[in-house]
Design a protein around this motif. Structure first.
Motif, PDB file in Angstrom:
ATOM      1  N   HIS A 115       0.821  -1.213   0.000  1.00 49.50           N
ATOM      2  CA  HIS A 115       0.000   0.000   0.000  1.00 49.50           C
ATOM      3  C   HIS A 115       0.856   1.265   0.000  1.00 49.50           C
ATOM      4  O   HIS A 115       0.617   2.185  -0.795  1.00 49.50           O
ATOM      5  CB  HIS A 115      -0.924  -0.011   1.220  1.00 49.50           C
ATOM      6  CG  HIS A 115      -1.723   1.241   1.390  1.00 49.50           C
ATOM      7  ND1 HIS A 115      -2.878   1.493   0.681  1.00 49.50           N
ATOM      8  CD2 HIS A 115      -1.529   2.332   2.189  1.00 49.50           C
ATOM      9  CE1 HIS A 115      -3.365   2.673   1.026  1.00 49.50           C
ATOM     10  NE2 HIS A 115      -2.569   3.197   1.948  1.00 49.50           N
ATOM     11  N   HIS A 118       2.873   2.056  -3.158  1.00 56.95           N
ATOM     12  CA  HIS A 118       2.028   2.296  -4.338  1.00 56.95           C
ATOM     13  C   HIS A 118       2.412   1.368  -5.494  1.00 56.95           C
ATOM     14  O   HIS A 118       2.538   1.801  -6.639  1.00 56.95           O
ATOM     15  CB  HIS A 118       2.129   3.760  -4.784  1.00 56.95           C
ATOM     16  CG  HIS A 118       1.810   4.742  -3.702  1.00 56.95           C
ATOM     17  ND1 HIS A 118       0.528   4.953  -3.234  1.00 56.95           N
ATOM     18  CD2 HIS A 118       2.621   5.561  -2.974  1.00 56.95           C
ATOM     19  CE1 HIS A 118       0.551   5.870  -2.275  1.00 56.95           C
ATOM     20  NE2 HIS A 118       1.807   6.253  -2.093  1.00 56.95           N
ATOM     21  N   GLU A 120       0.695  -1.590  -6.103  1.00 50.30           N
ATOM     22  CA  GLU A 120      -0.407  -2.519  -6.337  1.00 50.30           C
ATOM     23  C   GLU A 120      -0.710  -2.612  -7.833  1.00 50.30           C
ATOM     24  O   GLU A 120      -0.742  -1.600  -8.537  1.00 50.30           O
ATOM     25  CB  GLU A 120      -1.659  -2.053  -5.602  1.00 50.30           C
ATOM     26  CG  GLU A 120      -1.538  -2.046  -4.090  1.00 50.30           C
ATOM     27  CD  GLU A 120      -2.793  -1.503  -3.432  1.00 50.30           C
ATOM     28  OE1 GLU A 120      -3.731  -2.293  -3.226  1.00 50.30           O
ATOM     29  OE2 GLU A 120      -2.841  -0.297  -3.144  1.00 50.30           O
ATOM     30  N   PHE A 123      -5.099  -0.932  -7.909  1.00 51.97           N
ATOM     31  CA  PHE A 123      -5.141  -0.085  -6.722  1.00 51.97           C
ATOM     32  C   PHE A 123      -6.440  -0.304  -5.944  1.00 51.97           C
ATOM     33  O   PHE A 123      -7.534  -0.242  -6.507  1.00 51.97           O
ATOM     34  CB  PHE A 123      -5.029   1.389  -7.121  1.00 51.97           C
ATOM     35  CG  PHE A 123      -5.001   2.321  -5.941  1.00 51.97           C
ATOM     36  CD1 PHE A 123      -3.852   2.466  -5.190  1.00 51.97           C
ATOM     37  CD2 PHE A 123      -6.136   3.030  -5.571  1.00 51.97           C
ATOM     38  CE1 PHE A 123      -3.822   3.314  -4.097  1.00 51.97           C
ATOM     39  CE2 PHE A 123      -6.118   3.878  -4.484  1.00 51.97           C
ATOM     40  CZ  PHE A 123      -4.958   4.021  -3.745  1.00 51.97           C
ATOM     41  N   GLY A 124      -6.280  -0.566  -4.645  1.00 51.97           N
ATOM     42  CA  GLY A 124      -7.427  -0.760  -3.776  1.00 51.97           C
ATOM     43  C   GLY A 124      -7.960  -2.175  -3.753  1.00 51.97           C
ATOM     44  O   GLY A 124      -8.771  -2.517  -2.891  1.00 51.97           O
ATOM     45  N   GLU A 127      -4.346  -5.232  -2.591  1.00 50.15           N
ATOM     46  CA  GLU A 127      -4.065  -5.273  -1.151  1.00 50.15           C
ATOM     47  C   GLU A 127      -5.082  -6.139  -0.412  1.00 50.15           C
ATOM     48  O   GLU A 127      -4.719  -6.945   0.464  1.00 50.15           O
ATOM     49  CB  GLU A 127      -4.086  -3.843  -0.614  1.00 50.15           C
ATOM     50  CG  GLU A 127      -3.970  -3.705   0.877  1.00 50.15           C
ATOM     51  CD  GLU A 127      -4.213  -2.278   1.323  1.00 50.15           C
ATOM     52  OE1 GLU A 127      -4.674  -2.094   2.460  1.00 50.15           O
ATOM     53  OE2 GLU A 127      -3.958  -1.348   0.528  1.00 50.15           O
ATOM     54  N   ASN A 284      -3.688  -4.667   6.263  1.00 50.45           N
ATOM     55  CA  ASN A 284      -2.928  -3.421   6.289  1.00 50.45           C
ATOM     56  C   ASN A 284      -3.288  -2.659   7.560  1.00 50.45           C
ATOM     57  O   ASN A 284      -4.280  -1.940   7.614  1.00 50.45           O
ATOM     58  CB  ASN A 284      -3.236  -2.580   5.051  1.00 50.45           C
ATOM     59  CG  ASN A 284      -2.494  -1.248   5.061  1.00 50.45           C
ATOM     60  OD1 ASN A 284      -1.544  -1.059   5.827  1.00 50.45           O
ATOM     61  ND2 ASN A 284      -2.926  -0.325   4.219  1.00 50.45           N
ATOM     62  N   GLN A 286      -1.667  -0.253   8.840  1.00 50.56           N
ATOM     63  CA  GLN A 286      -1.010   1.043   8.731  1.00 50.56           C
ATOM     64  C   GLN A 286       0.434   0.958   9.236  1.00 50.56           C
ATOM     65  O   GLN A 286       0.813   0.049   9.971  1.00 50.56           O
ATOM     66  CB  GLN A 286      -1.783   2.145   9.463  1.00 50.56           C
ATOM     67  CG  GLN A 286      -3.221   2.313   8.990  1.00 50.56           C
ATOM     68  CD  GLN A 286      -3.338   2.603   7.497  1.00 50.56           C
ATOM     69  OE1 GLN A 286      -2.590   3.402   6.952  1.00 50.56           O
ATOM     70  NE2 GLN A 286      -4.286   1.946   6.840  1.00 50.56           N
TER      71      GLN A 286
END
Length: 363
Positions: A115, A118, A120, A123-124, A127, A284, A286
């Motif tokens: 994530h 960047h 991936e 995207f979205g 992950e 994820n 964070q």
């Protein structure tokens, strides 16, 4: 009787029952399972309500609390009571749990790195797909670990003597004491007492939510630090009690075993349940949370690699936990995460607690 006194009474009763089972590693597994019931129940309720960050942070906090606070108090208490000798435990068991925790770290690290770099492919979506696949793999690994633990406990998990040799566990007078209740009665009481503790914990959680607004405490601190302390009361009391009885293998089975169960079962199970519910629960956690977990696992692994324990190691773990607690006291979610919570806020209006908690994350 105050609720806290009832909770303490139930916690002590659980560990009186566990001690009656007289099965070291299975007892540790039961300790971890019933001790984690509160966290899992709260997580499922929060997941159903769409409070994904609360689920992530509370499960992460449970791991950190068990590995640093619970284990630290156990090693400190055992070291003080047995200050004239160095307590020993089975290094093989500790190494295996450390390996599983590192595998869990790998599962949480890759989605976070994917994530934040960047990289991936979609995207979205990549992950989330990676998180679900990794969760299934982790569940299989934990299932294999349980089978291995139960079928090989006589060889791998035999208690360790002070000279570092394995014993059969039948020569000591303490292990030959007759239990007051049967095994099935013990298991029945475990179910009853765990259910009561879960009910009491729910009231405590509601009180903590109000305190977050009244005292202006970040929701991350509540989820990672305060909430797991309530949920880990059983592990805390039991681990210290067994360490002071010089049954350090059981203490490690409670503290480290509980962390392993949350990391390898609780978190992946939440991802799979979220998948079934249609919730985008992923691995994820964070960057700040993932880095904290990585450092915690490494510190504990180094502390346990010698197979010996003393009060200084326990003190070091407690001091590490204070640093972690201070870090989360000044930590808030990134702006992108808070925006994501606001986007899903309207779809969760049927759950008043969701609106309340999502708003609290922006303190």
């Amino acid at each position: 009787m105050p609720e806290s006194s009832k909770n303490d009474l139930l916690v002590l009763s659980i560990y009186d029952v566990i001690d009656a089972l007289k099965i070291r590693e299975v007892g540790g597994l039961l300790n971890a399972t019933f001790g984690n019931a509160t966290e899992l129940i709260i997580s499922m309720h929060a997941l159903k309500s769409g409070m994904l960050r609360v689920v992530q942070q509370s499960l992460l906090g449970s791991i950190l609390s068990n590995m640093l606070l619970v284990l630290g108090c156990a090693l400190l208490g055992g070291g003080i009571v047995h200050c004239k000798k160095e307590q020993v435990f089975n290094k093989s068991s500790a190494a295996m749990n450390s390996g599983l925790l590192l595998m869990a770290v790998m599962g949480l690290l890759f989605p976070a790195v994917l994530h934040f770099t960047h990289t991936e492919m979609h995207f979205g979506k990549s992950e989330l797909v990676l998180s679900r696949f990794s969760s299934c793999v982790m569940l299989v690994a934990y299932g294999a670990y349980i089978i291995f633990q139960l079928t090989n406990q006589k060889n791998l998990y035999s208690p360790i003597s002070e000279e570092g040799t394995q014993t059969e566990g039948e020569g000591g007078s303490a292990d030959n004491e007759e239990p007051d209740i049967s095994k099935w009665e013990s298991i029945m009481w475990l179910f009853i007492l765990t259910s009561l503790i879960s009910i009491l914990s729910e009231y405590l959680v509601n009180a903590i939510e109000g305190a977050s607004v009244a005292m202006n405490i970040p929701i991350s601190f509540i989820s990672v630090i305060l909430l797991p302390i309530v949920g880990n009361a059983a592990e805390h009391a039991g681990a210290i009690m067994f360490a002071m009885k010089d049954k350090l293998d059981i203490s490690l089975g409670v503290a480290i075993g509980s962390s392993t169960q949350i990391a390898m079962f609780g978190i992946p199970f939440s991802v799979v349940v979220g998948w079934i519910m249609g919730r985008p629960m992923d691995l994820n956690f964070q960057l700040f949370e993932t880095a904290t977990l990585v450092m915690t696992v490494l510190v504990v692994a180094f502390m346990l690699q010698e197979g010996t324990s003393n009060y200084f190691k326990g003190l070091m773990l407690l001091l590490c936990y204070l640093i972690v607690a201070a870090g989360f006291f000044v930590h808030i979610d990134p702006e992108s995460v808070r925006k994501s919570l606001n986007i899903h806020l309207s779809s969760n209006l049927q759950y008043p607690g969701v609106v309340y908690l999502c708003a609290s994350t922006q303190l």
